[in-house]
Design a protein around this motif. Structure first.
Motif, short mmCIF file in Angstrom:
data_model
loop_
_atom_site.label_atom_id
_atom_site.label_comp_id
_atom_site.label_asym_id
_atom_site.label_seq_id
_atom_site.Cartn_x
_atom_site.Cartn_y
_atom_site.Cartn_z
N UNK A 166 0.83 -1.20 0.00
CA UNK A 166 0.00 0.00 0.00
C UNK A 166 0.86 1.25 0.00
N UNK A 167 1.90 1.26 0.82
CA UNK A 167 2.80 2.42 0.88
C UNK A 167 3.47 2.64 -0.46
N UNK A 168 3.98 1.55 -1.04
CA UNK A 168 4.69 1.66 -2.32
C UNK A 168 3.74 2.16 -3.41
N UNK A 169 2.50 1.69 -3.35
CA UNK A 169 1.52 2.16 -4.33
C UNK A 169 1.29 3.66 -4.22
N UNK A 170 1.20 4.17 -2.99
CA UNK A 170 0.99 5.61 -2.78
C UNK A 170 2.21 6.42 -3.22
N UNK A 171 3.41 5.86 -3.02
CA UNK A 171 4.63 6.56 -3.43
C UNK A 171 4.69 6.76 -4.95
N UNK A 172 4.02 5.89 -5.66
CA UNK A 172 4.01 5.98 -7.13
C UNK A 172 2.94 6.92 -7.65
N UNK A 173 2.08 7.43 -6.76
CA UNK A 173 1.02 8.34 -7.19
C UNK A 173 1.51 9.78 -7.16
N UNK A 174 1.14 10.52 -8.17
CA UNK A 174 1.60 11.90 -8.28
C UNK A 174 0.93 12.82 -7.27
N UNK A 296 -3.01 11.85 15.66
CA UNK A 296 -3.07 13.32 15.69
C UNK A 296 -1.89 13.93 14.93
N UNK A 297 -0.72 13.33 15.05
CA UNK A 297 0.46 13.84 14.35
C UNK A 297 0.27 13.75 12.84
N UNK A 298 -0.43 12.71 12.39
CA UNK A 298 -0.70 12.58 10.95
C UNK A 298 -1.46 13.80 10.44
N UNK A 299 -2.43 14.25 11.23
CA UNK A 299 -3.17 15.45 10.85
C UNK A 299 -2.31 16.69 10.90
N UNK A 300 -1.48 16.79 11.93
CA UNK A 300 -0.61 17.96 12.07
C UNK A 300 0.42 18.05 10.95
N UNK A 301 0.80 16.90 10.39
CA UNK A 301 1.78 16.87 9.31
C UNK A 301 1.14 16.98 7.93
N UNK A 302 -0.17 17.20 7.89
CA UNK A 302 -0.88 17.34 6.61
C UNK A 302 -0.69 16.13 5.71
N UNK A 303 -0.72 14.95 6.31
CA UNK A 303 -0.52 13.72 5.53
C UNK A 303 -1.63 13.57 4.50
N UNK A 304 -1.22 13.26 3.27
CA UNK A 304 -2.20 13.01 2.22
C UNK A 304 -2.82 11.62 2.36
N UNK A 305 -2.07 10.69 2.93
CA UNK A 305 -2.57 9.35 3.21
C UNK A 305 -2.10 8.93 4.59
N UNK A 306 -3.01 8.33 5.37
CA UNK A 306 -2.64 7.77 6.66
C UNK A 306 -2.93 6.28 6.64
N UNK A 307 -2.01 5.51 7.18
CA UNK A 307 -2.14 4.05 7.20
C UNK A 307 -1.92 3.58 8.63
N UNK A 308 -2.90 2.87 9.17
CA UNK A 308 -2.75 2.32 10.52
C UNK A 308 -2.03 0.98 10.44
N UNK A 309 -0.97 0.87 11.22
CA UNK A 309 -0.25 -0.40 11.33
C UNK A 309 -0.84 -1.13 12.53
N UNK A 310 -1.57 -2.20 12.25
CA UNK A 310 -2.33 -2.88 13.29
C UNK A 310 -1.58 -4.08 13.83
N UNK A 311 -2.03 -4.55 15.00
CA UNK A 311 -1.47 -5.78 15.56
C UNK A 311 -1.76 -6.96 14.63
#
Length: 896
Positions: A166-174, A296-311
């Motif tokens: 998923x991360x790699x896919x987002x890195x390839x998006x303009x 909260x930090x994701x919002x403060x950093x203006x992240x275009x995509x947020x991904x939760x790393x779950x257990x």
């Protein structure tokens, strides 16, 4: 040789000067052959010394300093190697020539001597030239940095491969420039980011540089700039001492000309990327991926995509645990694998805990050792080897980073609940209010309640709580153990906890153990009797709910003068409350819901500081409630739903409560309801309303409820005579202009129930529809059951009529749960397909006439709705098309 020179010297003098010099030089090569050969030997030795000094310098630079030998050094060493071979051959031939026999002082073969002499003379010149080039101020230059440098890693866990893709896919998006990875401490965020970094090493890409920076909890802007400067070739002693503003300009100057990836690990707060010097104008050229424990930090950093790393889910957690324990141990005894599964489950899918516990159990090859581990992990996990140092202390940073002591206290409070339990948010906040945690804006309104919801959100974003639904949260098992460790030991001087929950305790702790405890939880046990008089001057919290209590001795509460929160709910065998409970004058929260007492002790009216009283489904009689309520002048929250109110005097008593802002209640009498409607204060603070068994009520004007601005949940049941619920369009008598109407006409404002999110209708035998639900825009839960005449929920005609009266949107936009049980004549829910963006469950039971659902293929997009029902009903459904059926079939749970 000298005789030869004396003979030919006059002849040479007769020649021209140039010719003479040349001949003299050639003769000299022969005459001084042996001397030149010795010089050549010496020069070769000296060259070897230069080579021997040079090669170690080059090796050290290349191996230790990540440098590359200069081309001129590389060329010199190559020339030396060639020269060495040639000189060795010339010297060997020269030695052989000297060893030949001489005749009359002359060599036997002058031509041979002449050729060798020329070679020796030439090599002397070549050696001199090579020696002159063998002096180097620098022998190597720094290698250009590769785009990415491999970082050490144990390898990606199977469960994280989807995240990596998923991360790699987002890195390839303009259109994606900043990606935030958030999750619980120890869940594997750094491991995942490391794999992203290493994928850049092993994958073809067009980025010029991949930069890794570990930020950590103590954000140091200067250190972040230095780490970036080292990677992009700026860092030296001069640059190191520059001011941050200067470093910012230099970094921006370099990176604005490059395509780069910036990987920021372990962020705890916002990092101003522009202040660092990171250019962000072009999302295609600049990619930032960061990890954090806080959403909260994701919002403060203006992240275009947020991904939760779950257990990890159980299967992958078990695989990781087996890997850490080792095959040898798991096969050492046939009982160990099953015991190992129990140990692994205590880690609740957290990779950090799985690794720590798994390594500790490697080579524990007796069942007894594994049984002991299970007991320790269940009862006092901090004593398990490695848990405090490697798990709890790293996780403790999340606790330390919470914004205030109030939030930290609220977090620790959640550990009083059993492992894996769903914690009701509303009840949790009420207990926080009772404890006095939430009193910053306690203006006798709902300010403290709003503060509580804000704290819940803070803990959710910090990944210290998990969301179960909009009404429930839970605490991860390992986080809970960490919280208990803090409550029991880390802060034992101020906030000592005693927690024995969810087990098989049949007796309360010994009286001697109560003395220093501040918060005690004994919920969900099998305790039947509370006897004695424990001395506990510090005790502020006591959870005794969900036990088997039959008796509480008269002196039990005698020495609990500091007690603020008491929960006795769900003790269904408890027939009486001791009158001494009225002496708990510090009490601010009391929960006696779902217990079978016949009357309330009149002494309860002495609880003048009581703010929250929960007595839902406690059938203690309205007379005793009347006696008690009059004395509870501080009451803010009252829950008496399930207690049938058919006394107008009680309604008046409730209306007189000055600070009441939250009311749950049940009414069983239409005349009492009419009295209730005249009490605007009660209407404004009612959250849950149950209208039960209204007799001889043919029609009911649902518009009369619209003044209840806080009504969240409505339950109507046992209305045998009611045939219709009417909507009165003129109920408010308020006209509004419609600017988009060409005639600029006026329409009556429609009633709307914005706060209502749950509606339950049960056993309304003659009711044919619930068309008024059109005007409930925020509905989340609908349950309709045992309404034998119900034909439609909302028909086309009803929707069209409503649309003509005023602009309305399609219903059920926020619906999460829809349940229909025993509605034999129900044939339609809605006349056309609906998006159902939030629908999770559609349950249908004994509704044979319902042949079509308001679903199409778009209804299933981006979520999965579970449809439950019988196989016979499901097979006869008429779907919009085959694509719709295929979209919903995977999530269906069909009963045979």
């Amino acid at each position: 040789m000298e005789n030869i020179w004396s003979c030919i010297s006059p002849l040479i003098n007769c020649l021209t000067p140039c010719a003479g010099d040349w001949i003299a030089e050639q003769v000299n090569h022969v005459i001084k052959f042996e001397e030149n050969l010795d010089r050549l030997k010496s020069d070769l030795v000296e060259l070897k010394r230069i080579r021997n000094d040079l090669e170690p310098q080059v090796a050290v630079a290349e191996e230790q300093s990540m440098m590359q030998r200069l081309d001129k050094v590389k060329g010199w060493l190559s020339d030396f190697q060639t020269m060495e071979t040639e000189l060795t051959e010339v010297i060997e031939n020269g030695i052989k020539e000297i060893e030949k026999n001489f005749c009359c002082g002359c060599p036997k073969n002058c031509c041979s001597r002449y050729e060798l002499g020329n070679k020796v003379a030439k090599k002397l010149k070549d050696v001199a030239n090579l020696k002159s080039k063998g002096v180097f101020e620098e022998v190597a230059q720094r290698l250009p940095s590769p785009p990415a440098t491999v970082r050490p890693s144990e390898g990606i866990i199977m469960g994280m491969k989807n995240n990596l893709c998923e991360i790699w896919g987002h890195l390839e998006k303009e259109d994606v420039g900043i990606i935030g990875l958030y999750g619980l401490g120890g869940v594997g965020k750094t491991t995942l980011l490391t794999e992203v970094n290493n994928k850049f090493v092993n994958t073809t890409h067009d980025f010029d540089v991949v930069i890794w920076v570990t930020v950590s909890s103590n954000l140091d802007l200067d250190q972040v700039q230095d780490d970036i400067g080292k990677k992009i070739g700026l860092y030296d002693e001069i640059w190191k001492n520059k001011r941050p503003e200067g470093k910012k300009e230099d970094i921006c100057g370099v990176l604005s000309k490059k395509k780069f990836v910036l990987l920021l690990d372990d962020m705890w707060e916002r990092l101003d990327l522009l202040e660092v010097g990171i250019p962000l104008q072009n999302k295609q050229n600049s990619k930032i991926v960061f990890t954090t424990r806080s959403k909260r930090v994701c919002g403060q950093m203006d992240a275009h995509k947020t991904i939760e790393v779950e257990c990890l889910p159980w299967g992958e957690a078990w695989d990781l645990f087996q890997k850490k324990v080792g095959e040898t141990t798991l096969k050492s005894d046939p009982n160990i694998p099953e015991l190992a599964k129990l140990v692994a489950k205590e880690c609740d899918g957290l990779p950090l805990a799985l690794g720590t516990v798994g390594r500790a159990m490697a080579y524990k090859q007796t069942p007894q050792a594994w049984k002991h581990a299970i007991k320790v992990l269940k009862n006092y996990a901090v004593r398990f080897p490695g848990m405090e140092k490697k798990v709890f202390r790293p996780l403790h940073l999340s606790y330390d980073s919470l914004p205030s002591d109030t939030v930290r206290s609220c977090f620790l409070y959640c550990s009083l609940y059993p492992e894996d339990s769903s914690i009701p948010v509303a009840d949790l906040i009420n207990k926080w209010i009772g404890e006095g945690f939430l009193n910053e804006w306690n203006d006798n309104e709902d300010g403290a309640e709003n503060q509580g919801y804000d704290i819940i959100d803070t803990l959710l974003q910090a990944c210290l709580l998990e969301k179960v639904s909009s009404d429930f949260v839970k605490m991860h098992d390992v986080i809970r153990e960490m919280a208990l460790w803090i409550g029991r030991e880390y802060e034992k001087q101020t906030d000592k906890f005693l927690v024995r929950v969810g087990g098989r305790e049949t007796e309360a702790p010994e009286i001697s153990k109560w003395k220093e405890v501040k918060r005690m939880s004994l919920m969900v046990n099998k305790i039947e009797r509370l006897i004695g008089t424990p001395t506990c001057p510090q005790l502020t919290t006591l959870f005794l709910n969900e036990n088997s209590l039959k008796m509480i001795s008269s002196g039990f509460f005698q020495s609990m003068h500091a007690l603020k929160v008491l929960d006795l709910s769900r003790n269904t065998f408890l027939g009486d409350l001791p009158s001494e409970i009225g002496e708990l004058t510090s009490l601010q929260y009391l929960n006696i819901s779902r217990i079978n007492i016949s009357r309330l002790p009149v002494q309860l009216q002495n609880l003048v500081n009581l703010k929250i009283l929960d007595m839902e489904s406690t059938f203690c009689g309205q007379t005793s409630i009347l006696q008690v309520i009059s004395g509870l002048s501080s009451l803010q929250v009252l829950k008496i739903s399930g207690v049938n109110i058919n006394n107008e005097a009680l309604v008046e008593k409730l209306d007189a409560l000055k600070f009441l802002y939250f009311l749950n209640m049940t009414m069983t009498n239409a005349s009492v309801f009419q009295r209730f409607k005249k009490c605007h204060k009660l209407q404004s603070c009612t959250r849950y309303l149950c209208l039960d068994s209204f007799s001889r009520c043919i029609t009911f004007n649902i518009s009369s409820l619209q003044y209840m601005k806080c009504l969240n949940s409505l339950h109507v049941r046992f209305w045998d005579d009611c045939e219709d619920w009417e909507i009165d369009w003129n109920v408010e008598g308020k006209e509004i202009e419609t600017s988009n109407n060409p005639l600029n006409s006026h329409i009556r404002n429609r009633p709307c129930f914005h706060s209502l999110h749950s509606v339950s209708i049960e056993r309304c035998q003659r009711l044919k529809n619930v068309k008024w639900l059109i005007f409930v825009p925020n509905l989340k839960y609908i349950v309709i059951e045992f309404c034998y005449k119900m034909e439609e929920v909302i028909s086309r005609d009803e929707w069209m009529e409503a649309a003509e009266k005023g602009k309305i949107s399609k219903p059920f936009a926020k619906l999460e749960t829809l349940k229909f049980h025993f509605l034999p004549q129900l044939r339609s829910i809605y006349h056309s397909p609906l998006p159902f963006h939030c629908l999770k469950l559609l349950a249908v039971n004994e509704c044979p006439a319902l042949k079509k659902l308001p679903l199409n293929f778009d209804s299933a997009k981006e979520h999965r709705t579970v449809i439950t029902g019988s196989r016979d009903w499901f097979d006869k459904l008429e779907w919009q098309d085959e694509a719709t059926r295929n979209a919903f079939l995977p999530g269906s749970q069909i009963n045979r």
